[in-house]
Motif scaffolding. Sequence first.
Motif, PDB file in Angstrom:
ATOM      1  N   ILE A   4       0.001  13.005   1.324  1.00  9.24           N
ATOM      2  CA  ILE A   4      -0.935  11.960   0.929  1.00  9.24           C
ATOM      3  C   ILE A   4      -1.734  11.536   2.153  1.00  9.24           C
ATOM      4  CG2 ILE A   4      -1.193   9.629   0.016  1.00  9.24           C
ATOM      5  CD1 ILE A   4       1.371   9.999  -1.508  1.00  9.24           C
ATOM      6  N   ARG A   5      -3.034  11.713   2.068  1.00 11.43           N
ATOM      7  CA  ARG A   5      -3.893  11.320   3.178  1.00 11.43           C
ATOM      8  C   ARG A   5      -4.229   9.838   3.045  1.00 11.43           C
ATOM      9  NH1 ARG A   5      -8.897  15.160   4.161  1.00 11.43           N
ATOM     10  NH2 ARG A   5      -8.947  13.775   5.989  1.00 11.43           N
ATOM     11  N   ILE A   6      -4.004   9.106   4.099  1.00 15.03           N
ATOM     12  CA  ILE A   6      -4.263   7.668   4.064  1.00 15.03           C
ATOM     13  C   ILE A   6      -4.973   7.246   5.342  1.00 15.03           C
ATOM     14  CG2 ILE A   6      -1.906   7.298   4.915  1.00 15.03           C
ATOM     15  CD1 ILE A   6      -1.997   4.519   3.681  1.00 15.03           C
ATOM     16  N   ASP A   7      -6.057   6.546   5.179  1.00 14.99           N
ATOM     17  CA  ASP A   7      -6.802   6.010   6.317  1.00 14.99           C
ATOM     18  C   ASP A   7      -6.229   4.632   6.614  1.00 14.99           C
ATOM     19  OD1 ASP A   7      -8.544   5.285   8.266  1.00 14.99           O
ATOM     20  OD2 ASP A   7     -10.328   5.201   6.975  1.00 14.99           O
ATOM     21  N   LEU A   8      -5.236   4.606   7.495  1.00 20.48           N
ATOM     22  CA  LEU A   8      -4.548   3.353   7.787  1.00 20.48           C
ATOM     23  C   LEU A   8      -5.484   2.317   8.387  1.00 20.48           C
ATOM     24  CD1 LEU A   8      -1.734   2.146   7.528  1.00 20.48           C
ATOM     25  CD2 LEU A   8      -1.246   2.913   9.861  1.00 20.48           C
ATOM     26  N   MET A   9      -6.460   2.756   9.168  1.00 19.53           N
ATOM     27  CA  MET A   9      -7.384   1.814   9.795  1.00 19.53           C
ATOM     28  C   MET A   9      -8.182   1.026   8.751  1.00 19.53           C
ATOM     29  SD  MET A   9      -7.029   1.921  13.062  1.00 19.53           S
ATOM     30  CE  MET A   9      -8.551   1.281  13.744  1.00 19.53           C
ATOM     31  N   SER A  10      -8.502   1.669   7.627  1.00 16.14           N
ATOM     32  CA  SER A  10      -9.275   0.971   6.600  1.00 16.14           C
ATOM     33  C   SER A  10      -8.466  -0.143   5.963  1.00 16.14           C
ATOM     34  CB  SER A  10      -9.743   1.958   5.524  1.00 16.14           C
ATOM     35  OG  SER A  10      -8.650   2.432   4.749  1.00 16.14           O
TER      36      SER A  10
ATOM     37  N   VAL B 112       0.840  -1.206   0.000  1.00 16.02           N
ATOM     38  CA  VAL B 112       0.000   0.000   0.000  1.00 16.02           C
ATOM     39  C   VAL B 112       0.871   1.250   0.000  1.00 16.02           C
ATOM     40  CG1 VAL B 112      -1.633   1.353   1.376  1.00 16.02           C
ATOM     41  CG2 VAL B 112      -1.966  -1.111   1.106  1.00 16.02           C
ATOM     42  N   ALA B 113       1.878   1.272   0.884  1.00 20.21           N
ATOM     43  CA  ALA B 113       2.762   2.433   0.991  1.00 20.21           C
ATOM     44  C   ALA B 113       3.508   2.674  -0.323  1.00 20.21           C
ATOM     45  CB  ALA B 113       3.753   2.228   2.135  1.00 20.21           C
ATOM     46  N   LEU B 114       4.039   1.614  -0.920  1.00 23.27           N
ATOM     47  CA  LEU B 114       4.780   1.765  -2.178  1.00 23.27           C
ATOM     48  C   LEU B 114       3.855   2.225  -3.308  1.00 23.27           C
ATOM     49  CD1 LEU B 114       7.063  -1.416  -2.025  1.00 23.27           C
ATOM     50  CD2 LEU B 114       7.720   0.964  -1.608  1.00 23.27           C
ATOM     51  N   ALA B 115       2.635   1.694  -3.340  1.00 22.79           N
ATOM     52  CA  ALA B 115       1.687   2.085  -4.382  1.00 22.79           C
ATOM     53  C   ALA B 115       1.337   3.568  -4.280  1.00 22.79           C
ATOM     54  CB  ALA B 115       0.415   1.237  -4.276  1.00 22.79           C
ATOM     55  N   LEU B 116       1.093   4.052  -3.063  1.00 20.27           N
ATOM     56  CA  LEU B 116       0.775   5.461  -2.879  1.00 20.27           C
ATOM     57  C   LEU B 116       1.977   6.345  -3.154  1.00 20.27           C
ATOM     58  CD1 LEU B 116      -1.416   5.216   0.355  1.00 20.27           C
ATOM     59  CD2 LEU B 116      -2.198   5.564  -1.989  1.00 20.27           C
TER      60      LEU B 116
ATOM     61  N   VAL C  84       4.681   4.412   5.291  1.00 21.48           N
ATOM     62  CA  VAL C  84       3.467   5.232   5.301  1.00 21.48           C
ATOM     63  C   VAL C  84       3.719   6.567   5.990  1.00 21.48           C
ATOM     64  CG1 VAL C  84       1.159   5.403   6.339  1.00 21.48           C
ATOM     65  CG2 VAL C  84       1.827   3.324   5.127  1.00 21.48           C
ATOM     66  N   SER C  85       4.536   6.561   7.040  1.00 17.58           N
ATOM     67  CA  SER C  85       4.802   7.796   7.789  1.00 17.58           C
ATOM     68  C   SER C  85       5.568   8.827   6.957  1.00 17.58           C
ATOM     69  CB  SER C  85       5.584   7.482   9.066  1.00 17.58           C
ATOM     70  OG  SER C  85       6.908   7.064   8.762  1.00 17.58           O
TER      71      SER C  85
ATOM     72  N   LEU D 254       5.571  -5.688   7.871  1.00 12.28           N
ATOM     73  CA  LEU D 254       4.578  -4.804   8.473  1.00 12.28           C
ATOM     74  C   LEU D 254       5.236  -3.548   9.024  1.00 12.28           C
ATOM     75  CD1 LEU D 254       1.679  -4.235   9.365  1.00 12.28           C
ATOM     76  CD2 LEU D 254       2.130  -5.542  11.441  1.00 12.28           C
ATOM     77  N   ALA D 255       6.374  -3.714   9.715  1.00 15.72           N
ATOM     78  CA  ALA D 255       7.079  -2.562  10.278  1.00 15.72           C
ATOM     79  C   ALA D 255       7.573  -1.634   9.171  1.00 15.72           C
ATOM     80  CB  ALA D 255       8.250  -3.040  11.133  1.00 15.72           C
ATOM     81  N   LEU D 256       8.165  -2.204   8.113  1.00 13.38           N
ATOM     82  CA  LEU D 256       8.637  -1.389   6.991  1.00 13.38           C
ATOM     83  C   LEU D 256       7.480  -0.639   6.338  1.00 13.38           C
ATOM     84  CD1 LEU D 256      11.220  -3.801   5.319  1.00 13.38           C
ATOM     85  CD2 LEU D 256      11.719  -1.621   6.442  1.00 13.38           C
ATOM     86  N   GLY D 257       6.330  -1.319   6.218  1.00  9.59           N
ATOM     87  CA  GLY D 257       5.171  -0.671   5.626  1.00  9.59           C
ATOM     88  C   GLY D 257       4.686   0.502   6.447  1.00  9.59           C
ATOM     89  N   LEU D 258       4.614   0.333   7.772  1.00 11.45           N
ATOM     90  CA  LEU D 258       4.154   1.415   8.643  1.00 11.45           C
ATOM     91  C   LEU D 258       5.136   2.584   8.637  1.00 11.45           C
ATOM     92  CD1 LEU D 258       2.820  -0.688  11.646  1.00 11.45           C
ATOM     93  CD2 LEU D 258       1.487   0.490   9.893  1.00 11.45           C
TER      94      LEU D 258
END
Length: 267
Positions: free
Chosen positions: A109-115, A49-53, A103-104, A96-100
């Motif tokens: 870019i606004r991202i709803d991480l909870m979704s 998700v992070a890489l795509a955004l 994202v930071s 998971l850690a790398l992804g989070l």
Amino acid sequence: MSFLDDFLVRAALAGLGLALAAAPLGCFVVWRRMSYFGDATAHASILGVALALGFDVSVFAGVLTTALIMATTVSTLAGRGYAMDTLLGVLAHSALALGLVAVSFLDGIRIDLMSYLFGDILAVSRIDLLLIWGGGLSVLGLLCWRWSALLTTTLNPDLAYAAGLNPKREQLVLTLTLAVVVAVAIKVVGVLLIAAMLIVPAATARNFANTPERMAIAAALTGSFAVLSGLHVSFVTDSPTGPTIVSIAACLFVVASAVGAGLRKTR
């Protein structure tokens, strides 16, 4: 006005598309004791998700690519001196850690991480439906095509070799199929609940089915019932939809386990 304009209809169709693909595949996850693999692949999808955004490409494409890389990495490293549970634990939490962390760093870019963590099935669009059903039908088609080979290699690798099958190739087919399901499921139930939708319906069906085929069908029906019931309960109680669906599936497992244990005692 099209019936697809109703967000609840789109949500129900999305959930059914996921359940019909994930539940039969989950039977192989249960039989092969690959639950950790489902977690690892799902956790890696946050990095996708992070890489795509970050690169402004489709989230589905980013998640699918990352999940496929995780799947092939696990299949390649398995059996090379690494304990499988240790390997999956390292890869899952690292991804998971790398992804989070990634994202930071997404400024602007606004991202709803909870979704992405817990899913947002009520926000499914028509394009999402096309991707979910396209991916789900592809998974079902592949499972039907390779059913006999996958089942043989799952039950007895030595028998599979004698029949001219390559267990490692079938393992790769299974892991790549699992990656597709993860990419499809992230919009519906999110990263943290994907493994549950793979495992819980299959584990529930195991209490009653006496053949692999019946277990796969029962798992698909169980998953579908959990989706529709979860949507209804979520709508009535205003609870989070993804977790509610998984909670319904968990309740079905508890009931099925109790009934199954009672039936076994009477025999």
